[in-house]
Design an enzyme around this catalytic site. Sequence first.
Site, PDB file in Angstrom:
ATOM      1  N   HIS A  20       0.851  -1.193   0.000  1.00 16.91           N
ATOM      2  CA  HIS A  20       0.000   0.000   0.000  1.00 16.91           C
ATOM      3  C   HIS A  20       0.885   1.240   0.000  1.00 16.91           C
ATOM      4  O   HIS A  20       2.121   1.139  -0.031  1.00 16.91           O
ATOM      5  CB  HIS A  20      -1.018  -0.027   1.141  1.00 16.91           C
ATOM      6  CG  HIS A  20      -0.440  -0.040   2.529  1.00 16.91           C
ATOM      7  ND1 HIS A  20       0.249   1.026   3.059  1.00 16.91           N
ATOM      8  CD2 HIS A  20      -0.466  -0.987   3.491  1.00 16.91           C
ATOM      9  CE1 HIS A  20       0.615   0.735   4.286  1.00 16.91           C
ATOM     10  NE2 HIS A  20       0.213  -0.497   4.575  1.00 16.91           N
ATOM     11  N   HIS A  23       4.048   1.616   2.233  1.00 21.42           N
ATOM     12  CA  HIS A  23       5.282   0.950   1.782  1.00 21.42           C
ATOM     13  C   HIS A  23       5.939   1.780   0.673  1.00 21.42           C
ATOM     14  O   HIS A  23       7.149   1.979   0.661  1.00 21.42           O
ATOM     15  CB  HIS A  23       4.982  -0.457   1.252  1.00 21.42           C
ATOM     16  CG  HIS A  23       4.252  -1.327   2.230  1.00 21.42           C
ATOM     17  ND1 HIS A  23       3.013  -1.866   1.972  1.00 21.42           N
ATOM     18  CD2 HIS A  23       4.581  -1.720   3.484  1.00 21.42           C
ATOM     19  CE1 HIS A  23       2.625  -2.574   3.016  1.00 21.42           C
ATOM     20  NE2 HIS A  23       3.547  -2.501   3.955  1.00 21.42           N
ATOM     21  N   CYS A 128       2.472  -9.901  19.695  1.00 21.95           N
ATOM     22  CA  CYS A 128       1.547  -9.476  18.636  1.00 21.95           C
ATOM     23  C   CYS A 128       1.873 -10.246  17.354  1.00 21.95           C
ATOM     24  O   CYS A 128       2.960 -10.083  16.797  1.00 21.95           O
ATOM     25  CB  CYS A 128       1.640  -7.979  18.361  1.00 21.95           C
ATOM     26  SG  CYS A 128       0.663  -7.513  16.893  1.00 21.95           S
ATOM     27  N   CYS A 131       2.639  -7.786  14.335  1.00 22.51           N
ATOM     28  CA  CYS A 131       3.976  -7.160  14.364  1.00 22.51           C
ATOM     29  C   CYS A 131       5.057  -8.231  14.367  1.00 22.51           C
ATOM     30  O   CYS A 131       6.215  -7.928  14.117  1.00 22.51           O
ATOM     31  CB  CYS A 131       4.211  -6.367  15.650  1.00 22.51           C
ATOM     32  SG  CYS A 131       3.190  -4.940  15.909  1.00 22.51           S
ATOM     33  N   CYS A 146      -2.342  -4.397  21.083  1.00 28.06           N
ATOM     34  CA  CYS A 146      -1.209  -3.854  20.325  1.00 28.06           C
ATOM     35  C   CYS A 146      -1.563  -2.425  19.937  1.00 28.06           C
ATOM     36  O   CYS A 146      -2.583  -2.196  19.289  1.00 28.06           O
ATOM     37  CB  CYS A 146      -0.974  -4.693  19.066  1.00 28.06           C
ATOM     38  SG  CYS A 146       0.188  -3.883  17.943  1.00 28.06           S
ATOM     39  N   HIS A 149      -1.685  -2.308  15.883  1.00 26.40           N
ATOM     40  CA  HIS A 149      -2.718  -3.025  15.127  1.00 26.40           C
ATOM     41  C   HIS A 149      -4.083  -3.037  15.805  1.00 26.40           C
ATOM     42  O   HIS A 149      -5.060  -3.499  15.222  1.00 26.40           O
ATOM     43  CB  HIS A 149      -2.253  -4.453  14.840  1.00 26.40           C
ATOM     44  CG  HIS A 149      -1.088  -4.488  13.903  1.00 26.40           C
ATOM     45  ND1 HIS A 149       0.213  -4.602  14.341  1.00 26.40           N
ATOM     46  CD2 HIS A 149      -1.021  -4.366  12.557  1.00 26.40           C
ATOM     47  CE1 HIS A 149       1.028  -4.574  13.292  1.00 26.40           C
ATOM     48  NE2 HIS A 149       0.313  -4.424  12.207  1.00 26.40           N
ATOM     49  N   LYS A 298      -3.501   5.485  11.198  1.00 20.47           N
ATOM     50  CA  LYS A 298      -2.415   4.976  10.356  1.00 20.47           C
ATOM     51  C   LYS A 298      -3.026   4.198   9.201  1.00 20.47           C
ATOM     52  O   LYS A 298      -3.955   3.429   9.387  1.00 20.47           O
ATOM     53  CB  LYS A 298      -1.524   4.034  11.164  1.00 20.47           C
ATOM     54  CG  LYS A 298      -0.386   3.484  10.326  1.00 20.47           C
ATOM     55  CD  LYS A 298       0.337   2.313  10.964  1.00 20.47           C
ATOM     56  CE  LYS A 298       1.372   1.765   9.973  1.00 20.47           C
ATOM     57  NZ  LYS A 298       1.740   0.390  10.210  1.00 20.47           N
ATOM     58  N   LYS A 301      -3.256  -2.139   6.235  1.00 18.84           N
ATOM     59  CA  LYS A 301      -4.148  -3.125   5.635  1.00 18.84           C
ATOM     60  C   LYS A 301      -5.139  -3.649   6.673  1.00 18.84           C
ATOM     61  O   LYS A 301      -6.320  -3.797   6.383  1.00 18.84           O
ATOM     62  CB  LYS A 301      -3.295  -4.275   5.075  1.00 18.84           C
ATOM     63  CG  LYS A 301      -4.031  -5.149   4.115  1.00 18.84           C
ATOM     64  CD  LYS A 301      -4.041  -4.548   2.724  1.00 18.84           C
ATOM     65  CE  LYS A 301      -5.010  -5.308   1.817  1.00 18.84           C
ATOM     66  NZ  LYS A 301      -5.057  -4.734   0.476  1.00 18.84           N
TER      67      LYS A 301
HETATM   68  O1  ME8 Z   1       7.659  -4.248   9.628  1.00 23.79           O
HETATM   69  N1  ME8 Z   1       3.043   5.201   6.787  1.00 23.79           N
HETATM   70  O2  ME8 Z   1       7.195  -4.966   7.487  1.00 23.79           O
HETATM   71  P1  ME8 Z   1       5.871  -4.134   7.131  1.00 23.79           P
HETATM   72  C1  ME8 Z   1       4.355   5.206   6.536  1.00 23.79           C
HETATM   73  N2  ME8 Z   1       8.917  -6.883   7.681  1.00 23.79           N
HETATM   74  N3  ME8 Z   1       5.082   4.100   6.331  1.00 23.79           N
HETATM   75  C2  ME8 Z   1       4.459   2.925   6.384  1.00 23.79           C
HETATM   76  C3  ME8 Z   1       3.076   2.833   6.645  1.00 23.79           C
HETATM   77  C4  ME8 Z   1       2.351   4.047   6.849  1.00 23.79           C
HETATM   78  N4  ME8 Z   1       1.046   4.076   7.060  1.00 23.79           N
HETATM   79  N5  ME8 Z   1       2.736   1.529   6.625  1.00 23.79           N
HETATM   80  C5  ME8 Z   1       3.869   0.826   6.364  1.00 23.79           C
HETATM   81  C6  ME8 Z   1       7.873  -4.958   8.667  1.00 23.79           C
HETATM   82  N6  ME8 Z   1       4.916   1.669   6.207  1.00 23.79           N
HETATM   83  C7  ME8 Z   1       9.084  -5.872   8.667  1.00 23.79           C
HETATM   84  C8  ME8 Z   1      10.319  -5.036   8.429  1.00 23.79           C
HETATM   85  S1  ME8 Z   1      12.965  -4.765   8.096  1.00 23.79           S
HETATM   86  C9  ME8 Z   1      14.320  -5.708   8.408  1.00 23.79           C
HETATM   87  C10 ME8 Z   1      11.599  -5.813   8.437  1.00 23.79           C
HETATM   88  C11 ME8 Z   1       6.287   1.277   5.868  1.00 23.79           C
HETATM   89  O3  ME8 Z   1       5.380  -4.717   5.854  1.00 23.79           O
HETATM   90  C12 ME8 Z   1       7.290   1.794   6.886  1.00 23.79           C
HETATM   91  O4  ME8 Z   1       8.564   1.814   6.313  1.00 23.79           O
HETATM   92  O5  ME8 Z   1       4.974  -4.081   8.287  1.00 23.79           O
HETATM   93  C13 ME8 Z   1       7.239   0.733   7.939  1.00 23.79           C
HETATM   94  O6  ME8 Z   1       8.363   0.782   8.788  1.00 23.79           O
HETATM   95  C14 ME8 Z   1       7.217  -0.506   7.073  1.00 23.79           C
HETATM   96  O7  ME8 Z   1       6.395  -0.117   5.941  1.00 23.79           O
HETATM   97  C15 ME8 Z   1       6.648  -1.724   7.756  1.00 23.79           C
HETATM   98  O8  ME8 Z   1       6.443  -2.701   6.792  1.00 23.79           O
END
Ligand code: ME8
Length: 502
Positions: A20, A23, A128, A131, A146, A149, A298, A301
């Site tokens: 989304h 990301h 969680c 997370c 959490c 979430h 926030k 998904k």
């Molecule tokens: O945490 N606003 O993956 P994830 C801004 N796999 N950035 C956002 C966002 C939002 N609403 N939503 C997501 C994970 N992000 C782990 C990470 S790293 C070694 C492992 C972005 O799919 C932001 O960069 O939950 C956040 O830190 C990341 O997506 C979390 O992605």
Amino acid sequence: MPPNSWYVTTPIYYVNAEPHLGHAYSTMAADVLARHHRQRGDDVFFLTGTDEHGEPIEVAAAREGITPQALADRNAAKFEALGPTIGVSNDFFIRTSDPRHEAMVAEIMQRVYDNGWVSKGKYEGWYCPRCADFKTEREVGPGNTCPIHEIVLDWVEEENWFFQLSKFQGRLEALYEERPDLVVPDFRRNEAVSFIKGGLEDVSLSRPTLKWGLPLPWDHTQRMYVWFDALLNYVTALTFAREGEDLSARYWPADLHVMAKDILKFHAVIWPALCMAAGLEPPRRMVIHGFLLMGEKKMSKSLGNVLDPFEVIERFGADALRFYLFREVSFGQDGSISTAGFEARYENELANDYGNLASRVLAMVDRYRSGTVPEAAVDATLAEDFEGTLERFRELLDRAELTQALELVWALVRRLNRFVEETQPWVLARDEADPERLDEVLYNLVEGLRVTTLMLVPYLPATAERLLSVLAEEDRALAELGSRPGGQSVERVPPLFPKIEA
Ligand code: ME8
């Protein structure tokens, strides 16, 4: 001198759901900085990818009745496809289900074990599953929920292996003393430091109940807690991103990890400790940004309030999306976004301030000077307003101040629009009473447009390329006003940001 190497990463995203805008935001931020460093002549390596093991994926796949790998394959392909559509110029895309990553993780974690940083113990506490995070008491929300979430946490009691994070307390404190800019912005650094000073507990390294994870190299009855596998991507990718080449010496330690605040603890506390435990240098810096919000919440998904980046781009284009997000949301802070806000900035700033400026300037050079940029002197008042901006621009981007750096460029774009109004080239052209002044005005406008467009390369890559080609500018390095003498032929451009359909 060989070019300075510069290694930037994004988080690797979970493949339990589709990408989304949140990301896309992190990846575009890393891309702006990667492109900026390439403009500076650095030897850049830019990594992004997907995090494919762990409970979030296991649970989501079970819900659909497919294997975790099938779900990972499907969604990883969507994350990978997103890159080019948002103008992202990553050098590699890592997937943690890649056997080359898995083999390197086993090797590094075995080293951590051999170095004596692992012990067996019993975990009791809140967890969680979204997370994939064991929450400390301080992190549990009201009703054992959490805070990210908004779901009730699981109470977990299990026998597993621990990474001895507690033993790194002193070393982490020293690291933060030594490197005041390890984490930016400052208020995030302070959060990390106070988390460390609050006392560190050992963290679970494995889970006996997890099926979709890497086996521990020294105990095959347990699977690795996904965060260890995930964090190590930043290191493992360098060993296989280029066939037959190990890039580790060239790029490690990473110059910058980009992420949002939700994963600060893993990166700012656990990751440097894990590096030390494995005998690796910790990363040089990380920048923590805020959340994109829809209304007050926030975008996520699980909360069901996401903007699909593919749809947004369809309507406005990738450059407009990049511009809007870095302009609207002060980078580092949380910020709300909306379609109405998007339309307003598109219209007022991209189409009017910048697009119209480009069209007008090029049309005037075409009409009054048959498309040849006059050779003339720099206008003194304009030069004053451009003075020192490149240096400030670089300093801001060194601190990953993406919004402030863009604001600096926009002030110049507005200054150029005022210059058009002040000098009224169409009046100067009427009877050619002062052809030298008209030459000077047109020359300065083309120079201003060239200099600002070079600064916009990282933010508006496709538009800037188009315009620089029309301006017959081949170099992509940042340039001072007046550094090109004029004399080149330019053409008119169709509107860079055409009216959008309602
Ligand atoms: O945490 N606003 O993956 P994830 C801004 N796999 N950035 C956002 C966002 C939002 N609403 N939503 C997501 C994970 N992000 C782990 C990470 S790293 C070694 C492992 C972005 O799919 C932001 O960069 O939950 C956040 O830190 C990341 O997506 C979390 O992605």
